[in-house]
Design a protein around this motif. Structure first.
Motif, short mmCIF file in Angstrom:
data_model
loop_
_atom_site.label_atom_id
_atom_site.label_comp_id
_atom_site.label_asym_id
_atom_site.label_seq_id
_atom_site.Cartn_x
_atom_site.Cartn_y
_atom_site.Cartn_z
N GLU A 5 4.85 7.91 -1.20
CA GLU A 5 4.76 6.50 -1.60
C GLU A 5 6.01 5.72 -1.25
O GLU A 5 5.96 4.50 -1.06
N ARG A 9 4.68 2.07 4.26
CA ARG A 9 4.91 0.64 4.11
C ARG A 9 4.16 0.12 2.88
O ARG A 9 2.98 0.48 2.68
N PRO A 10 4.77 -0.72 2.06
CA PRO A 10 4.12 -1.20 0.83
C PRO A 10 2.77 -1.87 1.08
O PRO A 10 1.83 -1.68 0.30
N ASN A 11 2.65 -2.63 2.17
CA ASN A 11 1.37 -3.30 2.43
C ASN A 11 0.28 -2.30 2.79
O ASN A 11 -0.90 -2.52 2.52
N ILE A 12 0.68 -1.15 3.37
CA ILE A 12 -0.30 -0.11 3.70
C ILE A 12 -0.75 0.60 2.43
O ILE A 12 -1.93 0.95 2.28
N ARG A 14 -1.05 -0.76 -0.39
CA ARG A 14 -1.95 -1.68 -1.09
C ARG A 14 -3.24 -1.95 -0.33
O ARG A 14 -4.18 -2.53 -0.87
N LEU A 15 -3.28 -1.53 0.93
CA LEU A 15 -4.39 -1.89 1.81
C LEU A 15 -5.73 -1.38 1.30
O LEU A 15 -5.89 -0.20 0.96
N ARG A 86 2.82 2.03 12.41
CA ARG A 86 2.15 1.03 11.59
C ARG A 86 2.04 1.46 10.12
O ARG A 86 2.01 0.62 9.22
N CYS A 87 1.98 2.76 9.89
CA CYS A 87 1.86 3.25 8.51
C CYS A 87 3.20 3.37 7.79
O CYS A 87 3.28 3.13 6.58
N ARG A 90 8.54 -0.47 8.58
CA ARG A 90 8.54 -1.91 8.36
C ARG A 90 9.20 -2.59 9.56
O ARG A 90 10.37 -2.31 9.86
N VAL A 231 -5.92 3.26 7.93
CA VAL A 231 -5.38 2.22 8.80
C VAL A 231 -6.10 2.14 10.15
O VAL A 231 -6.19 1.07 10.75
#
Length: 344
Positions: A5, A9-12, A14-15, A86-87, A90, A231
């Motif tokens: 965790e 990336r934080p956005n991943i 939450r994705l 991408r995963c 950042r 992703v």
């Protein structure tokens, strides 16, 4: 390693992944498909392919000794390389460390994803030093790239040094074993259960002779595979690729024969190169190619091109000045190359 965790990336994290029509039902046999806005005609190409390539993964699992849930399949290994950025990385913040020289797509994908790429030079024997790799890392280093057997050098890297990196680095270590079928050393993919921060790359393009179908593999802990699957694009491996993969995977003994022949030809070709006046050195290799230092690599490359023979000039790559990379062809192709060079 850090908790996964902390690396993703934080956005991943939450994705909410796209839910394709083929993902939304399970547990029942179906024969009427009215869910995906497909054309009912032109079977079987009218239907979307299996988004998780279950049948292909089961076959690969039996051959590679890796559980299906620990396998990711992509459009060539390059998709898995790009997904790693991408995963985990950042843009504009994180960085990666890699051996140098090595496969160029690691840096290309870093540049595309706006991630700092930190190369660490190999020694004069094309070997890595774990301490130097780790010294290049900081708190924002998410990935370390290691290719073994390495491209373009061909040699296997020290297993001891790789394990030192795996045991010391807090992020993800990606070991590209695209050429492992040509090497005697046991592949590292059998260690993914021991190292949850390890991702192994493999491909159908080399030993399996399927570069045209574009099928790459990543082996890793289930948690990492789940992130990749979240992703990736929904139908990233098409039906034709899956069908052809199953056909070739059903005949692994033919592939073993190809590898045996290529290894014989590799030895013959390397021995012949050592006798060429134009060749200064032939480097050891564990791949289906070798690196040769020539007296004038560019001139020899141009000479071969004029005769319709294409090799790879690696002179602009670190530590590879005046070096040609020679892929092992069939006996006839190898003989044509040698004949041309003997006339140089």
């Amino acid at each position: 390693m850090k908790r996964l965790e902390e690396l993703v990336r934080p956005n991943i994290l939450r994705l909410a992944p796209y839910s394709s029509a083929r993902n939304e039902y399970s547990g029942h046999e179906a024969h009427v498909f009215l869910d995906a806005n497909e054309n009912p005609y032109n079977k079987p190409y009218n239907r979307y392919p299996d988004p998780l390539q279950v049948e292909v993964k089961e076959k690969i699992a039996s051959l590679k000794g890796v559980a299906p849930e620990k396998i990711f399949l992509g459009n060539g290994s390059d998709e898995a390389i790009d997904l790693a950025y991408r995963c985990f990385c950042r843009p504009g913040i994180d960085n990666v460390v890699a051996i140098e020289p090595t496969y160029g797509m690691y840096k290309v994908c870093a540049d595309i994803n706006d991630v700092e790429y930190r190369p660490v030079l190999l020694d004069e024997h094309f070997q890595m030093n774990a301490g130097k790799l780790l010294a290049a890392c900081d708190n924002n280093t998410k990935l370390i790239w290691i290719c073994t057997p390495n491209n373009p050098t061909g040699n296997s890297l020290s297993r001891k040094e790789i394990l030192r990196v795996l045991e010391s680095f807090q992020g993800i270590v990606i070991v590209d074993e695209a050429y492992s079928d040509f090497a005697a050393e046991e592949p590292l993919r059998h260690q993914i259960g021991t190292y949850p921060n390890l991702i192994i790359l493999n491909t159908m393009s080399k030993a399996w002779g399927c570069a045209a179908i574009r099928l790459g593999m990543a082996f890793a802990d289930t948690a990492i595979i789940e992130i990749f699957n979240k992703v990736k694009y929904p139908y990233n491996v098409n039906l034709l690729t899956q069908q052809r993969a199953l056909e070739i995977l059903n005949d692994p003994y033919e592939v073993e024969e190809w590898v045996r022949i290529l290894l014989q030809e590799r030895s013959r070709l390397m021995d012949a190169f050592k006798l060429l006046p134009s060749c200064q050195k032939v480097y050891p290799t564990d791949a289906n190619f070798f690196l040769a230092k020539m007296k004038d690599a560019q001139a020899i490359y141009d000479y071969l091109v004029e005769r319709g023979i294409i090799v790879r000039n690696r002179s602009r790559i670190s530590l590879c000045n005046d070096c040609l990379r020679i892929t092992i062809g069939n006996k006839s192709e190898n003989n044509e190359l040698l004949s041309a060079l003997r006339q140089w």
